[in-house]
Motif scaffolding. Structure first.
Motif, PDB file in Angstrom:
ATOM      1  N   MET A   1      16.647  71.915  22.298  1.00 47.85           N
ATOM      2  CA  MET A   1      17.060  70.563  22.707  1.00 47.85           C
ATOM      3  C   MET A   1      17.045  69.654  21.492  1.00 47.85           C
ATOM      4  SD  MET A   1      13.771  69.292  24.946  1.00 47.85           S
ATOM      5  CE  MET A   1      12.089  69.400  24.285  1.00 47.85           C
TER       6      MET A   1
ATOM      7  N   HIS B   1      20.823  69.147  28.132  1.00 46.81           N
ATOM      8  CA  HIS B   1      19.820  69.951  27.451  1.00 46.81           C
ATOM      9  C   HIS B   1      18.721  70.314  28.467  1.00 46.81           C
ATOM     10  CE1 HIS B   1      20.917  67.730  23.470  1.00 46.81           C
ATOM     11  NE2 HIS B   1      21.728  67.322  24.437  1.00 46.81           N
TER      12      HIS B   1
ATOM     13  N   GLU C   1      24.727  71.443  21.236  1.00 48.24           N
ATOM     14  CA  GLU C   1      24.870  72.864  21.537  1.00 48.24           C
ATOM     15  C   GLU C   1      25.492  73.611  20.369  1.00 48.24           C
ATOM     16  OE1 GLU C   1      26.428  75.757  25.168  1.00 48.24           O
ATOM     17  OE2 GLU C   1      27.442  73.848  24.802  1.00 48.24           O
TER      18      GLU C   1
END
Length: 282
Positions: A111, A101, A145
Motif C-alpha cells: 500500500m 489499496h 499499483e
C-alpha cells in the motif's frame, strides 16, 4: 493523498486498531490532521494474514470507510497478527475497487500514500518496464499499483529495499526525462506475511508524514494503566501515516529518506536512496 496503518505483533481483532483508538483510521478518514486532504473518502481497504493461508485476505470497497457496515463486521470478528489498513483520497485515477489499496500478488501485500507526478505522461514508459509475466496481473489504473509491479519486477521477493530503490530510481529517471522536477512522493508499506517494510521518500525531500510506535516495554513503563499494552507482546509494532492518539511517548517520526523493517528478533532502520541507474528488468 491517503492514510494508512500497518500492524505487526500479537494477534488482535482488527477493530482494536482500526476502529477503537481516539484518532483511528476511521476517524482519519473524516478528520485527517496531517494529510493533504482532511477527508479521505475515495475507497478503503484492509488486508490481513492468518496462519491458515499463505496469501493475505483483502476487503476493498469504493465507498468511504466511516459508514461501511462490512468493514465494521469484519473488524469486530477477524483476528490477525499482521494486517494493513488504507483509506484513499485519489490523485486523479478512478474511484473503483481495483484502485483501492492494499494490492496483492501471491503472499505479498503493498500500500502507498503519495503520487508519481505527471503520471499520465510517465505511465506508458513505466509500464513497459514491468515484467511481461506480471503485467497481465495489473487490475487497476493507479500509479501505486504500477509501483508495486515495478518493485516485483525488480526482485521484491529477494531483496525488498533494493527492489524499491530500483523502482524509485526508474520513476525519477523517467520523470526527469520528461521534464518533471520532482517525480516521486511516497510512503510505502509492503509485507510477505512475516515481515513489514516501510519506506518514506520524496524527490523534493519533503515526504508525507509517517510514524512508528515506541517499543511496548517502554510504553508499559510510561503508561502502566493502559490495558491494551498489557495484552500485547513486546514485539508488537505499528507504522502509521499519523498517530492514532495523543499518548505521550507513543509515536516517533520516521526520518526523511529512510526505511524500516519490522521482523522477528527486532527491527531495523536505515537510509533509503533510489538507485540512480536502475537496470530495466529483462
Amino acid at each position: 493523498m491517503c492514510r494508512w496503518i500497518a500492524y505487526s505483533g500479537t494477534p488482535v481483532l482488527l477493530g482494536q486498531v482500526l476502529l477503537q483508538p481516539e484518532h483511528s483510521l476511521i476517524d482519519q478518514s473524516l478528520h485527517s490532521r496531517m494529510g493533504v486532504e482532511t477527508t479521505n473518502g475515495d475507497g478503503f481497504g484492509v488486508g490481513w494474514y492468518t496462519q491458515d493461508t499463505a496469501t493475505p485476505a483483502l476487503l476493498r470497497d469504493t465507498g468511504p470507510a466511516w459508514n461501511n457496515r462490512n468493514l465494521q463486521e469484519v473488524a469486530q470478528h477477524v483476528r490477525s497478527g499482521l494486517f494493513f489498513g488504507h483509506i484513499r483520497a485519489t490523485t486523479g485515477t478512478a474511484v473503483q475497487q481495483s484502485n483501492c489499496h492494499p494490492f496483492r500478488s501471491g503472499r505479498w501485500m503493498w500500500m502507498h500514500n503519495g503520487m508519481i507526478s505527471d503520471f499520465p505522461r510517465l505511465r506508458r514508459d513505466l509500464a513497459l518496464a514491468v515484467d511481461p509475466v506480471l503485467y497481465p496481473d495489473i487490475e487497476g489504473s493507479t500509479d501505486s499499483e504500477l509501483m508495486f509491479y515495478l518493485a516485483l519486477s525488480f526482485g521484491l521477493p529477494d531483496d525488498p529495499p533494493r527492489a524499491v530503490a530500483r523502482m524509485a530510481g526508474l520513476v525519477e529517471a523517467t520523470g526527469h526525462a520528461h521534464g518533471v522536477t520532482y517525480p516521486l512522493q511516497m510512503t510505502v508499506a509492503v509485507s510477505d506475511g512475516e515481515r513489514v517494510w516501510a519506506f518514506r521518500y520524496s524527490s523534493e525531500g519533503r515526504s508525507r508524514s509517517l510514524y512508528f510506535s515506541t517499543k511496548v516495554d517502554a510504553l508499559r513503563a510510561l503508561h502502566p494503566d493502559v490495558s491494551f499494552l498489557r495484552d500485547i507482546s513486546d514485539a508488537t509494532r505499528l507504522v502509521v501515516s499519523e498517530p492514532l492518539g495523543d499518548l505521550t511517548g507513543a509515536w516517533n517520526e520516521v526520518p526523511e529518506s529512510s526505511y524500516g523493517i519490522i521482523q522477528p528478533g527486532g527491527g531495523v532502520l536505515g537510509a533509503f536512496r533510489p538507485d540512480p541507474d536502475p537496470v530495466r528488468p529483462a
